[in-house]
Every structure is written in C-alpha cells, then in structure tokens.
Design a protein around this motif. Structure first.
Motif, PDB file in Angstrom:
ATOM      1  N   LEU A   1       0.831  -1.210   0.000  1.00  0.00           N
ATOM      2  CA  LEU A   1       0.000   0.000   0.000  1.00  0.00           C
ATOM      3  C   LEU A   1       0.868   1.264   0.000  1.00  0.00           C
ATOM      4  O   LEU A   1       0.670   2.173  -0.813  1.00  0.00           O
ATOM      5  CB  LEU A   1      -0.920  -0.007   1.226  1.00  0.00           C
ATOM      6  CG  LEU A   1      -1.755   1.251   1.447  1.00  0.00           C
ATOM      7  CD1 LEU A   1      -2.761   1.439   0.324  1.00  0.00           C
ATOM      8  CD2 LEU A   1      -2.497   1.188   2.786  1.00  0.00           C
TER       9      LEU A   1
ATOM     10  N   GLY B   1       2.545   1.527  -3.282  1.00  0.00           N
ATOM     11  CA  GLY B   1       1.671   1.451  -4.452  1.00  0.00           C
ATOM     12  C   GLY B   1       2.144   0.436  -5.475  1.00  0.00           C
ATOM     13  O   GLY B   1       2.131   0.686  -6.681  1.00  0.00           O
TER      14      GLY B   1
ATOM     15  N   SER C   1      -1.713  -3.201  -5.159  1.00  0.00           N
ATOM     16  CA  SER C   1      -1.138  -1.895  -4.810  1.00  0.00           C
ATOM     17  C   SER C   1      -2.022  -1.138  -3.806  1.00  0.00           C
ATOM     18  O   SER C   1      -1.630  -0.102  -3.295  1.00  0.00           O
ATOM     19  CB  SER C   1      -0.941  -1.058  -6.075  1.00  0.00           C
ATOM     20  OG  SER C   1      -2.145  -1.045  -6.817  1.00  0.00           O
ATOM     21  N   ASP C   2      -3.208  -1.655  -3.509  1.00  0.00           N
ATOM     22  CA  ASP C   2      -4.045  -1.067  -2.457  1.00  0.00           C
ATOM     23  C   ASP C   2      -3.799  -1.756  -1.111  1.00  0.00           C
ATOM     24  O   ASP C   2      -4.491  -1.489  -0.126  1.00  0.00           O
ATOM     25  CB  ASP C   2      -5.531  -1.177  -2.826  1.00  0.00           C
ATOM     26  CG  ASP C   2      -5.947  -2.628  -3.088  1.00  0.00           C
ATOM     27  OD1 ASP C   2      -5.089  -3.534  -2.950  1.00  0.00           O
ATOM     28  OD2 ASP C   2      -7.120  -2.856  -3.423  1.00  0.00           O
TER      29      ASP C   2
ATOM     30  N   LYS D   1      -4.353  -4.768  -0.395  1.00  0.00           N
ATOM     31  CA  LYS D   1      -5.289  -5.868  -0.107  1.00  0.00           C
ATOM     32  C   LYS D   1      -4.734  -7.195  -0.627  1.00  0.00           C
ATOM     33  O   LYS D   1      -4.088  -7.243  -1.683  1.00  0.00           O
ATOM     34  CB  LYS D   1      -6.635  -5.597  -0.784  1.00  0.00           C
ATOM     35  CG  LYS D   1      -7.363  -4.406  -0.210  1.00  0.00           C
ATOM     36  CD  LYS D   1      -8.888  -4.601  -0.291  1.00  0.00           C
ATOM     37  CE  LYS D   1      -9.602  -3.507   0.481  1.00  0.00           C
ATOM     38  NZ  LYS D   1      -9.943  -2.340  -0.342  1.00  0.00           N
TER      39      LYS D   1
ATOM     40  N   ASP E   1      -2.109  -5.028 -11.243  1.00  0.00           N
ATOM     41  CA  ASP E   1      -1.783  -3.801 -12.001  1.00  0.00           C
ATOM     42  C   ASP E   1      -0.737  -4.075 -13.069  1.00  0.00           C
ATOM     43  O   ASP E   1      -0.598  -3.301 -14.007  1.00  0.00           O
ATOM     44  CB  ASP E   1      -1.172  -2.748 -11.050  1.00  0.00           C
ATOM     45  CG  ASP E   1      -2.209  -2.167 -10.117  1.00  0.00           C
ATOM     46  OD1 ASP E   1      -3.391  -2.523 -10.246  1.00  0.00           O
ATOM     47  OD2 ASP E   1      -1.818  -1.355  -9.260  1.00  0.00           O
TER      48      ASP E   1
END
Ligand SMILES: NC(=O)CCC(=O)C(=O)O
Length: 263
Positions: free
Chosen positions: A59, A62, A87-88, A90, A129
């Motif tokens: 996180l 990112g 990248s969050d 989670k 991502d």
C-alpha cells in the motif's frame, strides 16, 4: 529482524522503479524442519507480522507484491503459502505450495517438506496492475502441467518464489525456468534466498527473470541483491507470431496415461 530487513528491501526496490516485487520462499524463517515456530495465522493480524508488513508496504509503495512464502498456520495444519498483495495493500490471493519438496539424494541431500506441511490443492492465477500472473512455489516449477495451465488461462508471467539448494540448483534451476518460459512463450520470474553459510540446507541463489524465448533478461549471483528488470509484454506477441506453438499443438494425438515413473 528479517521482516524489517525485507520491508527495507521492498522499499528500496520500489524507489528504484519496481512496480512488482517478488520475494523468496520461506523468507521469514530458516529452511529447516522447524517451520511451525515461525508460522502465522493470517486471520489474526496481530499474530501475522510478515503478512501485515507485506500488506502495508504494498500500500505505502503502491506496488504489487508476490510475497515469497511463509509458513501459514490453519487450525492444526501448516501450509507453505505465498500471499499476493495488490497496490491497495489488499490480499489478492494466496497460493499454497502444491508439490512439496521431498528429496533423498544418498550422501548428499535429504529433506522431507511433507513432514511439516500439507500440500495446497488449488492453482493460483491473479490479475494485478502489472498483468495476469500465475503463481507457483519452488518445486511447483518442476511440473510443466501447472505452467501450461497458467499459460492457457492467459498468464503472461509466472512467478516462482523459491529456495533451491546446492544439490539440484546447478543442474535444474536455470533449465527449469527457461523450459517453463519457452514451453509457454511467456515470462518467468524466480526469487531465491541468498547463499547462506550456516544451516544444513544451503541455498543456490540466482534469482532470475527469463523471457518468452528462454532468454535470461536479468539474474543475480549467489549473494544478497535486488534485481531490477523490465518486462516488455509485447515480446510475447512477437515470439508467438514468429513461432506459433499454440496453433501447431497436436492435442489430437497426445494421450496421457497414468505414468508412474518410479514404479
Ligand atoms: N524448496 C524447494 O521446493 C526446492 C526445490 C528443488 O530444489 C528442486 O530441485 O525441485
């Protein structure tokens, strides 16, 4: 100690531009038969310092993190588990090593991972991502069926957090990665612990990124390092156009029997 160090290394890789970071197998503990001492129950965040650090650093930087593997405690069972974070921060998925490393090379190496762990029973493919990634853990790389399945489901990269050793490393490590990449015309990334001088299981090292033509794009030595490399997915299209293995495949003539090689 390892947890703080690994956080620093991930931050360093992100500073150097990495959008995806891959860690080694069993990075939070010695590779011995005492895995339970370092096991984490992912349901309880306070009892999961490795898991929590991976989520936080994914996180804060990112980036996507393929979090190597750590011993996962689930009830009275242990699994060799790779957690993948988006990248969050989670958790996207967790891969429980499917093929446990049981080896007996007389006078050389004896190790029985199945004394400590249960095998997983699910394949793991994730959309991140940085594209669709198939996940295997170390000895999972010996099984072409798994890589083929990931390739057929659209993975463009397979990540194998690993911990090969001095006995099989020299002969098999690079060969297997290049074979899985060439068979499926995709990228393969491996990450290994650096060579250790103590302990009965000595790591081979040599984390590597291989391209869809079996080319070595980047590789480490046996010492601790961060390998940064770029993956150009357009190479997959190019290679598949030049050498269209998918359309040349003869599924009509392959028939598999239950082959017991050691029977
Ligand atoms: N930790 C492992 O799964 C090691 C796999 C290995 O060395 C092999 O030859 O396979």
């Amino acid at each position: 100690m390892n947890i703080a160090r690994v956080r620093e290394l991930i931050q360093d890789a992100a500073l150097k531009g990495a959008k995806l970071v891959v860690l080694p197998e069993m990075w939070n503990c010695p590779y011995s038969d005492d895995f339970s001492k370092f096991s984490e129950d992912f349901i309880d965040e306070k009892a999961s310092p490795s898991f929590t650090m991976l989520s936080e650093v994914a996180l804060s930087q990112g980036i996507t993190v393929v979090g190597g593997s750590i011993p996962e405690r689930c009830g009275d069972k242990l699994y060799n588990t790779c957690c993948i974070f988006g990248s969050d921060g989670k958790l996207i998925a967790k891969h429980r090593k499917l093929h446990l490393f049981d080896v007996d090379i007389p006078g050389d190496l004896y190790f029985k991972e199945s004394d400590s762990y249960m095998p997983g029973d699910e394949t793991t493919i994730v959309d991140t991502d940085v594209g669709r990634i198939g996940i295997g853990t170390c000895h999972d790389m010996c099984f072409p069926e798994l890589a083929m399945l990931y390739g057929s489901r659209g993975a463009r990269l397979i990540c194998y957090p690993s911990a090969f050793n001095m006995s099989t490393g020299e002969a098999l490590w690079e060969l297997l990665q290049r074979a899985r990449a060439v068979d499926n015309q995709l990228f393969v990334a491996t990450c290994s612990p650096a060579r250790n001088s103590s302990g009965s299981y000595m790591f081979w090292g040599h984390s590597t990124l291989v391209g869809p033509f079996g080319e070595i794009i980047a590789t480490a030595g046996s010492e601790e390092s961060i390998v940064i490399a770029e993956i150009d997915y357009s190479m997959i299209h190019l290679r598949r156009q030049s050498l269209p293995l998918a359309t040349q495949r003869r599924d009509d003539v392959y028939q598999f029997v239950d082959l017991k090689l050691n029977a």
